[in-house]
Design a protein around this motif. Structure first.
Motif, PDB file in Angstrom:
ATOM      1  N   SER A 218       0.828  -1.217   0.000  1.00  0.00           N
ATOM      2  CA  SER A 218       0.000   0.000   0.000  1.00  0.00           C
ATOM      3  C   SER A 218       0.860   1.263   0.000  1.00  0.00           C
ATOM      4  N   PHE A 219       2.175   1.108   0.187  1.00  0.00           N
ATOM      5  CA  PHE A 219       3.131   2.223   0.061  1.00  0.00           C
ATOM      6  C   PHE A 219       4.517   1.587   0.023  1.00  0.00           C
ATOM      7  N   PRO A 220       5.520   2.312  -0.467  1.00  0.00           N
ATOM      8  CA  PRO A 220       6.859   1.714  -0.527  1.00  0.00           C
ATOM      9  C   PRO A 220       7.331   1.316   0.878  1.00  0.00           C
ATOM     10  N   LEU A 230      12.291   9.216   9.244  1.00  0.00           N
ATOM     11  CA  LEU A 230      10.925   8.686   9.380  1.00  0.00           C
ATOM     12  C   LEU A 230      10.456   7.926   8.147  1.00  0.00           C
ATOM     13  N   HIS A 231      10.670   8.482   6.985  1.00  0.00           N
ATOM     14  CA  HIS A 231      10.259   7.789   5.757  1.00  0.00           C
ATOM     15  C   HIS A 231      11.509   7.376   4.979  1.00  0.00           C
ATOM     16  N   ASN A 232      12.270   6.464   5.561  1.00  0.00           N
ATOM     17  CA  ASN A 232      13.528   6.004   4.967  1.00  0.00           C
ATOM     18  C   ASN A 232      13.232   4.824   4.033  1.00  0.00           C
ATOM     19  N   ASN A 247      10.229  -1.760  10.741  1.00  0.00           N
ATOM     20  CA  ASN A 247       9.524  -2.351   9.602  1.00  0.00           C
ATOM     21  C   ASN A 247       8.141  -1.719   9.529  1.00  0.00           C
ATOM     22  N   ASP A 248       8.009  -0.696   8.676  1.00  0.00           N
ATOM     23  CA  ASP A 248       6.732   0.007   8.503  1.00  0.00           C
ATOM     24  C   ASP A 248       6.244  -0.342   7.108  1.00  0.00           C
ATOM     25  N   SER A 249       5.240  -1.221   7.056  1.00  0.00           N
ATOM     26  CA  SER A 249       4.815  -1.711   5.742  1.00  0.00           C
ATOM     27  C   SER A 249       3.324  -2.002   5.766  1.00  0.00           C
ATOM     28  N   SER A 259      -3.617  -1.647   4.640  1.00  0.00           N
ATOM     29  CA  SER A 259      -3.180  -1.836   6.028  1.00  0.00           C
ATOM     30  C   SER A 259      -1.897  -1.041   6.202  1.00  0.00           C
ATOM     31  N   ASP A 260      -1.509  -0.792   7.451  1.00  0.00           N
ATOM     32  CA  ASP A 260      -0.327   0.042   7.733  1.00  0.00           C
ATOM     33  C   ASP A 260       0.153  -0.313   9.140  1.00  0.00           C
ATOM     34  N   ILE A 261       1.192  -1.120   9.203  1.00  0.00           N
ATOM     35  CA  ILE A 261       1.651  -1.663  10.493  1.00  0.00           C
ATOM     36  C   ILE A 261       3.149  -1.408  10.643  1.00  0.00           C
ATOM     37  N   VAL A 349      -3.479   4.887   2.210  1.00  0.00           N
ATOM     38  CA  VAL A 349      -2.826   4.704   3.515  1.00  0.00           C
ATOM     39  C   VAL A 349      -3.035   5.953   4.361  1.00  0.00           C
ATOM     40  N   HIS A 350      -2.689   7.104   3.822  1.00  0.00           N
ATOM     41  CA  HIS A 350      -3.075   8.364   4.477  1.00  0.00           C
ATOM     42  C   HIS A 350      -4.400   8.723   3.816  1.00  0.00           C
ATOM     43  N   ASP A 351      -5.477   8.265   4.394  1.00  0.00           N
ATOM     44  CA  ASP A 351      -6.742   8.259   3.654  1.00  0.00           C
ATOM     45  C   ASP A 351      -7.183   9.681   3.275  1.00  0.00           C
ATOM     46  N   ILE A 391      -2.523   4.036  14.923  1.00  0.00           N
ATOM     47  CA  ILE A 391      -1.915   4.521  16.175  1.00  0.00           C
ATOM     48  C   ILE A 391      -0.439   4.198  16.053  1.00  0.00           C
ATOM     49  N   GLU A 392       0.390   5.228  15.884  1.00  0.00           N
ATOM     50  CA  GLU A 392       1.788   4.963  15.548  1.00  0.00           C
ATOM     51  C   GLU A 392       2.775   5.866  16.294  1.00  0.00           C
ATOM     52  N   PRO A 393       2.821   5.700  17.626  1.00  0.00           N
ATOM     53  CA  PRO A 393       3.812   6.477  18.364  1.00  0.00           C
ATOM     54  C   PRO A 393       5.224   5.999  18.051  1.00  0.00           C
ATOM     55  N   ILE A 431       5.888   1.782  16.847  1.00  0.00           N
ATOM     56  CA  ILE A 431       4.971   0.622  16.906  1.00  0.00           C
ATOM     57  C   ILE A 431       3.606   1.126  16.438  1.00  0.00           C
ATOM     58  N   GLU A 432       3.120   0.547  15.335  1.00  0.00           N
ATOM     59  CA  GLU A 432       1.905   1.070  14.687  1.00  0.00           C
ATOM     60  C   GLU A 432       0.864  -0.029  14.519  1.00  0.00           C
ATOM     61  N   ASP A 433      -0.362   0.282  14.912  1.00  0.00           N
ATOM     62  CA  ASP A 433      -1.485  -0.637  14.719  1.00  0.00           C
ATOM     63  C   ASP A 433      -2.652   0.094  14.062  1.00  0.00           C
TER      64      ASP A 433
HETATM   65  N1  GLY Z   1       3.574   4.382   6.436  1.00  0.00           N
HETATM   66  C1  GLY Z   1       3.575   5.757   6.659  1.00  0.00           C
HETATM   67  C2  GLY Z   1       2.837   6.028   7.889  1.00  0.00           C
HETATM   68  O1  GLY Z   1       2.828   5.204   8.765  1.00  0.00           O
HETATM   69  O2  GLY Z   1       2.206   7.021   8.017  1.00  0.00           O
END
Ligand code: GLY
Ligand code: MN
Ligand code: MN
Length: 461
Positions: A218-220, A230-232, A247-249, A259-261, A349-351, A391-393, A431-433
């Motif tokens: 859903s994104f690189p 942050l966006h490496n 691992n942000d994928s 999805s975005d975890i 992903v960023h709706d 939720i991605e602190p 950590i993102e959920d």
């Molecule tokens: N994957 C980019 C973000 O978490 O916003």
């Protein structure tokens, strides 16, 4: 696609909400990588998908709101095309599947729009982001390219955002389908990332899992031991024991819901004591923020809860000092947590970021704050049942930012710079959920992916 009824209802509500004028939706075209016959993977515009469901290039749609008349424009393949593409359904056949009766060749779009302009009809369109569509607006409506965004229709943007923000059970199902694959890619990465490997070996393995299920990312992919950026998107580092990899994928479901975890992996299988201290704070932020999500709570308040938790945690570690409330109001947390807590999740992903984040995440009463850190908060308004949010602190040690703040003596009374200088090689932890807001609270979407220190270490090698 969803059943025709879904699209019919969405368009009917749009007509009710926009009230008058003509709505123009431009679908996406093929986008050439290096020459026209060699295009990028095709991705339909998300709002076009939402109202018309057709996952094909070269389409446009016009809704005459006053007459409730809907027409989809496109061209059927010719025999010469079929030599390359094989036989394809006609536009009329495709449109039947989405409950649209009227179709017309693309060449007619210009005349229909020009006659609407001549008759002083209001033409509503969404902010374009692809150059082809910016140029089409110039040709079809005489909108200069540098005005294409500012002349987009605010009533249309608001009507689209209102619908797309509240997810139906079918949409939630799509995101959970994407999350099934996220579970596989994340557990694969935990198990397989080992000292001595290049990051791209793990990225390749995750890509295999996704593509072998007929899906796409859903994104690189962000997979990096330099998670302080942050966006490496660089994947060429060799991982060493003692590194931590972010691992942000995310995955796109068959109907293109994302999805975005994010998980953070101890390379070599064990976090160091110093890493554990920071990891515990981020995990505490993640769970507290998820627990706080419920209808009515403003997301900026959840973000503030996390900012305060970061400061309190870092005070225990000795990196932050002084009065925590004063530190919070001085924005001291933004040195470590410079981004927003999360964003809406859906067909993007960023709706709906293309429609304007302030329409999606803010209101007339809740305005974006200008300060560093706060300005990156994509979502601030009150949560409602049907919202899906991330939720991605995270806590990051960004050497250039630390040096700048230190040189400027910024928040000097709240930050122990002497101790902090030793953390410039730390990297970052996030950590993102993905969370659905329900009538009475929230539901963590997807099968839980390990995130406690114990579970993560047990899975890693
Ligand atoms: N994957 C980019 C973000 O978490 O916003
Ligand atoms: Mn992410
Ligand atoms: Mn995210």
């Amino acid at each position: 696609m969803f059943p025709a009824d879904t699209y019919i209802k969405r368009r009917k509500r749009l007509i009710d909400d926009v009230k008058s004028g003509v709505i123009l939706f431009l679908g996406n075209d093929e986008s050439p990588m290096n020459y026209p016959a060699n295009p990028y993977h095709f991705r339909q515009d998300s709002s076009f998908s939402y109202f018309f469901g057709l996952d094909l290039p070269g389409l446009a749609a016009v809704i005459d709101v006053d007459q409730a008349r809907i027409t989809v424009f496109g061209d059927d393949v010719t025999v010469e095309d079929i030599v390359w593409t094989g036989p394809l359904p006609t536009l009329r056949e495709n449109c039947r599947k989405i409950g649209v009766e009227n179709t017309a060749p693309s060449a007619q779009l210009e005349n229909i729009l020009k006659s609407a302009v001549r008759n002083n009809r209001k033409i509503h369109f969404l902010p374009p982001y692809r150059p082809e569509n910016i140029l089409k607006l110039q040709r079809l409506l005489g909108v200069q390219p540098d005005q294409a965004k500012s002349r987009a229709s605010v009533p249309l943007i608001k009507a689209v955002v209102a619908q797309r923000s509240i997810k139906s059970a079918r949409e939630v199902e799509q995101i959970e389908t994407a999350l099934e694959v996220s579970y596989l890619t994340h557990t694969y990465a935990f198990k397989n990332a080992k000292p001595g490997m290049y990051e791209w070996e793990i990225v390749g393995g995750m890509d295999d899992i996704v593509h072998s299920r007929g899906m796409t990312a859903s994104f690189p992919i962000i997979f990096t031991i330099k998670g302080q950026t942050l966006h490496n998107h660089y994947h060429g580092n060799i991982m060493q024991a003692g590194n931590i990899a972010i691992n942000d994928s995310g995955i796109e479901s068959p109907l293109h819901y994302a999805s975005d975890i994010t998980r953070t992996i101890p390379i070599g299988g064990k976090f160091t004591d110093r890493q554990k201290e920071i990891y515990r704070i981020v995990l505490d932020c993640n769970t507290k923020a998820i627990d706080a999500c419920k209808p009515g709570i403003e997301f900026r308040a959840v973000h503030a809860l996390v900012a305060r938790t970061v400061l309190a945690g870092l005070k225990d570690v000795g990196l932050v000092q002084g009065d925590l409330e004063e530190a919070f109001h001085a924005h001291a947390h933004t040195l470590f947590f410079p981004h927003g807590l999360g964003h809406m999740l859906g067909l993007d992903v960023h709706d709906m970021e293309d429609l304007g984040e302030d329409y999606v995440g803010y209101t007339d009463a809740i305005k974006r704050r200008p300060e560093f850190g706060w300005a990156y908060l994509r979502l601030a308004k009150a949560l409602e049942p049907g919202h899906i949010v991330t939720i991605e602190p995270g806590i990051y040690f960004i050497p250039e930012l630390i040096d700048r703040w230190h040189a400027d003596k910024k928040c000097e009374s709240f930050i122990n710079y002497q101790k902090l200088l030793a953390y410039k090689d730390f990297g970052g932890i996030r950590i993102e959920d993905d969370v659905l807001v329900t009538e009475d609270g929230r539901r963590l979407l997807g099968q839980p992916i390990p995130k406690t220190i114990e579970d993560v270490q047990n899975l890693s090698s």
